[in-house]
Scaffold this motif. Structure first.
Motif, PDB file in Angstrom:
ATOM      1  N   LEU A  61     -25.420 -14.032   5.435  1.00  7.78           N
ATOM      2  CA  LEU A  61     -26.495 -15.017   5.460  1.00  7.78           C
ATOM      3  C   LEU A  61     -25.940 -16.384   5.086  1.00  7.78           C
ATOM      4  N   CYS A  62     -26.708 -17.404   5.439  1.00  6.98           N
ATOM      5  CA  CYS A  62     -26.412 -18.756   4.961  1.00  6.98           C
ATOM      6  C   CYS A  62     -27.737 -19.466   4.753  1.00  6.98           C
ATOM      7  N   TYR A  63     -27.982 -19.922   3.533  1.00  6.60           N
ATOM      8  CA  TYR A  63     -29.189 -20.686   3.240  1.00  6.60           C
ATOM      9  C   TYR A  63     -28.923 -22.142   3.581  1.00  6.60           C
ATOM     10  N   SER A  64     -29.803 -22.730   4.383  1.00  6.52           N
ATOM     11  CA  SER A  64     -29.654 -24.123   4.786  1.00  6.52           C
ATOM     12  C   SER A  64     -30.904 -24.891   4.384  1.00  6.52           C
ATOM     13  N   GLY A  65     -30.809 -25.585   3.267  1.00  5.13           N
ATOM     14  CA  GLY A  65     -31.903 -26.391   2.754  1.00  5.13           C
ATOM     15  C   GLY A  65     -31.309 -27.595   2.042  1.00  5.13           C
ATOM     16  N   ALA A  66     -31.782 -27.877   0.828  1.00  9.20           N
ATOM     17  CA  ALA A  66     -31.179 -28.955   0.045  1.00  9.20           C
ATOM     18  C   ALA A  66     -29.720 -28.634  -0.268  1.00  9.20           C
ATOM     19  N   PRO A 154     -36.789 -37.111 -19.895  1.00  4.76           N
ATOM     20  CA  PRO A 154     -35.614 -37.959 -20.129  1.00  4.76           C
ATOM     21  C   PRO A 154     -34.335 -37.163 -20.361  1.00  4.76           C
ATOM     22  N   ALA A 155     -34.444 -36.031 -21.061  1.00  8.82           N
ATOM     23  CA  ALA A 155     -33.268 -35.190 -21.282  1.00  8.82           C
ATOM     24  C   ALA A 155     -32.791 -34.577 -19.980  1.00  8.82           C
ATOM     25  N   CYS A 156     -33.724 -34.149 -19.136  1.00 14.30           N
ATOM     26  CA  CYS A 156     -33.352 -33.562 -17.837  1.00 14.30           C
ATOM     27  C   CYS A 156     -32.653 -34.591 -16.960  1.00 14.30           C
ATOM     28  N   VAL A 157     -33.193 -35.809 -16.928  1.00 12.76           N
ATOM     29  CA  VAL A 157     -32.584 -36.869 -16.121  1.00 12.76           C
ATOM     30  C   VAL A 157     -31.194 -37.211 -16.648  1.00 12.76           C
ATOM     31  N   VAL A 164     -24.041 -34.549 -12.292  1.00 13.06           N
ATOM     32  CA  VAL A 164     -23.895 -34.723 -10.839  1.00 13.06           C
ATOM     33  C   VAL A 164     -23.312 -36.085 -10.483  1.00 13.06           C
ATOM     34  N   GLY A 165     -23.534 -37.073 -11.333  1.00 10.43           N
ATOM     35  CA  GLY A 165     -22.967 -38.387 -11.068  1.00 10.43           C
ATOM     36  C   GLY A 165     -23.924 -39.363 -10.419  1.00 10.43           C
ATOM     37  N   VAL A 166     -25.129 -38.909 -10.088  1.00 12.64           N
ATOM     38  CA  VAL A 166     -26.178 -39.781  -9.549  1.00 12.64           C
ATOM     39  C   VAL A 166     -27.484 -39.416 -10.235  1.00 12.64           C
ATOM     40  N   SER A 167     -28.414 -40.362 -10.278  1.00 12.20           N
ATOM     41  CA  SER A 167     -29.698 -40.094 -10.918  1.00 12.20           C
ATOM     42  C   SER A 167     -30.611 -39.307  -9.988  1.00 12.20           C
ATOM     43  N   PRO A 168     -31.328 -38.313 -10.520  1.00  7.23           N
ATOM     44  CA  PRO A 168     -32.288 -37.581  -9.693  1.00  7.23           C
ATOM     45  C   PRO A 168     -33.528 -38.405  -9.382  1.00  7.23           C
ATOM     46  N   MET A 169     -33.636 -39.584  -9.975  1.00 12.30           N
ATOM     47  CA  MET A 169     -34.797 -40.441  -9.755  1.00 12.30           C
ATOM     48  C   MET A 169     -34.601 -41.357  -8.553  1.00 12.30           C
ATOM     49  N   ALA A 170     -33.400 -41.349  -7.958  1.00 11.32           N
ATOM     50  CA  ALA A 170     -33.139 -42.174  -6.786  1.00 11.32           C
ATOM     51  C   ALA A 170     -33.811 -41.563  -5.562  1.00 11.32           C
ATOM     52  N   GLY A 171     -33.915 -42.347  -4.519  1.00  7.11           N
ATOM     53  CA  GLY A 171     -34.461 -41.836  -3.264  1.00  7.11           C
ATOM     54  C   GLY A 171     -35.977 -41.816  -3.268  1.00  7.11           C
ATOM     55  N   ASP A 172     -36.548 -40.682  -3.683  1.00  8.84           N
ATOM     56  CA  ASP A 172     -38.015 -40.538  -3.650  1.00  8.84           C
ATOM     57  C   ASP A 172     -38.667 -40.907  -4.975  1.00  8.84           C
ATOM     58  N   GLY A 173     -37.899 -41.575  -5.837  1.00 10.66           N
ATOM     59  CA  GLY A 173     -38.447 -41.935  -7.140  1.00 10.66           C
ATOM     60  C   GLY A 173     -38.495 -40.780  -8.122  1.00 10.66           C
ATOM     61  N   GLY A 174     -37.819 -39.695  -7.763  1.00  8.33           N
ATOM     62  CA  GLY A 174     -37.756 -38.545  -8.647  1.00  8.33           C
ATOM     63  C   GLY A 174     -38.883 -37.553  -8.489  1.00  8.33           C
ATOM     64  N   LEU A 176     -39.454 -35.064  -6.300  1.00  4.60           N
ATOM     65  CA  LEU A 176     -39.020 -33.673  -6.113  1.00  4.60           C
ATOM     66  C   LEU A 176     -38.422 -33.118  -7.398  1.00  4.60           C
ATOM     67  N   TYR A 177     -37.629 -33.948  -8.082  1.00  2.00           N
ATOM     68  CA  TYR A 177     -37.003 -33.479  -9.316  1.00  2.00           C
ATOM     69  C   TYR A 177     -38.049 -33.223 -10.390  1.00  2.00           C
ATOM     70  N   GLN A 178     -39.005 -34.107 -10.523  1.00  2.46           N
ATOM     71  CA  GLN A 178     -40.074 -33.908 -11.499  1.00  2.46           C
ATOM     72  C   GLN A 178     -40.876 -32.648 -11.187  1.00  2.46           C
ATOM     73  N   ALA A 179     -41.091 -32.389  -9.902  1.00  4.96           N
ATOM     74  CA  ALA A 179     -41.825 -31.188  -9.517  1.00  4.96           C
ATOM     75  C   ALA A 179     -41.049 -29.935  -9.896  1.00  4.96           C
ATOM     76  N   ARG A 180     -39.733 -29.971  -9.732  1.00  2.00           N
ATOM     77  CA  ARG A 180     -38.919 -28.810 -10.092  1.00  2.00           C
ATOM     78  C   ARG A 180     -38.929 -28.590 -11.601  1.00  2.00           C
ATOM     79  N   VAL A 181     -38.798 -29.657 -12.377  1.00  2.00           N
ATOM     80  CA  VAL A 181     -38.853 -29.528 -13.837  1.00  2.00           C
ATOM     81  C   VAL A 181     -40.213 -28.976 -14.258  1.00  2.00           C
ATOM     82  N   ALA A 182     -41.270 -29.491 -13.658  1.00  2.00           N
ATOM     83  CA  ALA A 182     -42.617 -29.019 -13.989  1.00  2.00           C
ATOM     84  C   ALA A 182     -42.789 -27.543 -13.640  1.00  2.00           C
ATOM     85  N   GLU A 183     -42.186 -27.113 -12.539  1.00  2.00           N
ATOM     86  CA  GLU A 183     -42.254 -25.702 -12.142  1.00  2.00           C
ATOM     87  C   GLU A 183     -41.593 -24.806 -13.189  1.00  2.00           C
ATOM     88  N   LEU A 184     -40.444 -25.223 -13.690  1.00  2.00           N
ATOM     89  CA  LEU A 184     -39.742 -24.434 -14.704  1.00  2.00           C
ATOM     90  C   LEU A 184     -40.514 -24.415 -16.023  1.00  2.00           C
TER      91      LEU A 184
END
Length: 280
Positions: A61-66, A154-157, A164-174, A176-184
């Motif tokens: 298999l190969c998962y192709s997403g993010a 703030p700790a997650c960011v 990773v070397g880049v902020s997760p808040m870039a691009g869509d303003g974070g 998707l990242y906030q949604a993932r943190v909220a899910e956990l």
């Protein structure tokens, strides 16, 4: 010659896909957890699951997403997945998985997808199945509540940016990242030690199946490092994971992060394989 094909799996192949995924429960925990929850529908899964078939039987298999993630993939399957990935173009932010097939996949994709922002070719995969005898779990490490999102974000960011070397808040303003943190957090899989309203240690159980789970996002506030919080904190998260989630707890770590590798070994994690990540 044995006939081989590669295509996107359809929903009726869920059982066959899970059989492949569950053949290596630790290495495949991330994708297995997603498939068990979402099935094979690309919208719910957040990507496609490609299958490599040999003689009509699903083998790899190969998962192709993010992420692009090769799963139980030998040389022929890797070549087939690379051909498909070249045709579709790069949509992922990383290629990650067991080191051998990931390295082979990257060699084939680098001429058209390169250069990468970073290649981490040696990331030890570590596993623990019991609590350490000589390190007491930190009694102050606890689950983060839903009303504490402003506290943990703030700790997650900071962790993500440092790792990773880049902020997760870039691009869509974070978003998707906030949604993932909220899910956990909502799932009771986000843990932290908080002192004076500040997160000083945190970690999450990011992927979880009945067979294995994976700890991610381990972070100690810079001014608190060197005090052993990573060891006692990890022992606490390990206790929760073994009691509530699965009998095997895994993580992977950069080979150059000598302090973290030493801390994980002291908590009882043993190296059982190697992952590789290619970051774009």
């Amino acid at each position: 010659m044995t006939h081989t094909t590669t295509r996107v799996l359809d929903p009726g192949e869920l059982g066959a896909a899970l059989a492949v995924l569950e053949s290596e429960p630790v290495a495949n925990a991330f994708v297995t957890a997603r498939v068990q929850v979402a099935g094979l529908d690309p919208w719910r899964l957040g990507g496609e699951l490609w299958g490599w078939y040999e003689g009509g039987t699903l083998r790899s298999l190969c998962y192709s997403g993010a992420n692009l993630v090769p799963i139980c993939a030998g040389p022929e399957a890797v070549r087939a997945f690379a051909d498909r990935a070249r045709r579709t173009g790069r949509r992922c932010s990383s290629i990650v998985g067991p080191a051998e097939p990931t390295a082979a996949l990257w060699r084939l994709l680098e001429p058209s997808w390169g250069p990468a922002r970073d290649v981490r070719a040696n990331q030890p995969l570590m596993v623990a199945d019991r609590l350490p005898d000589d390190i007491a779990p930190d009694p102050y490490v606890r689950r983060i509540r839903k009303d504490e999102m402003d506290l943990i974000m703030p700790a997650c960011v900071a962790m993500f940016t440092e790792e990773v070397g880049v902020s997760p808040m870039a691009g869509d303003g974070g978003l998707l990242y906030q949604a993932r943190v909220a899910e956990l957090v909502a799932g009771g899989r986000s843990f932290a030690r908080i002192e004076d309203g500040k997160v000083v240690f945190k970690a999450e159980i990011g992927a979880a199946t009945a067979q294995a789970c994976q700890i991610q996002g381990v972070w100690v506030a810079p001014e608190y490092r060197g005090r052993g919080l990573s060891e006692t904190g990890m022992a606490a998260v390990l206790r929760h994971a073994l009691a509530d989630v699965s009998p095997l707890v895994s993580l992977y770590v950069n080979d150059y992060n000598t302090p973290a590798r030493a801390a994980y070994r002291r908590v009882g994690f043993q190296e059982v394989g190697t992952f590789m990540s290619v970051l774009f």
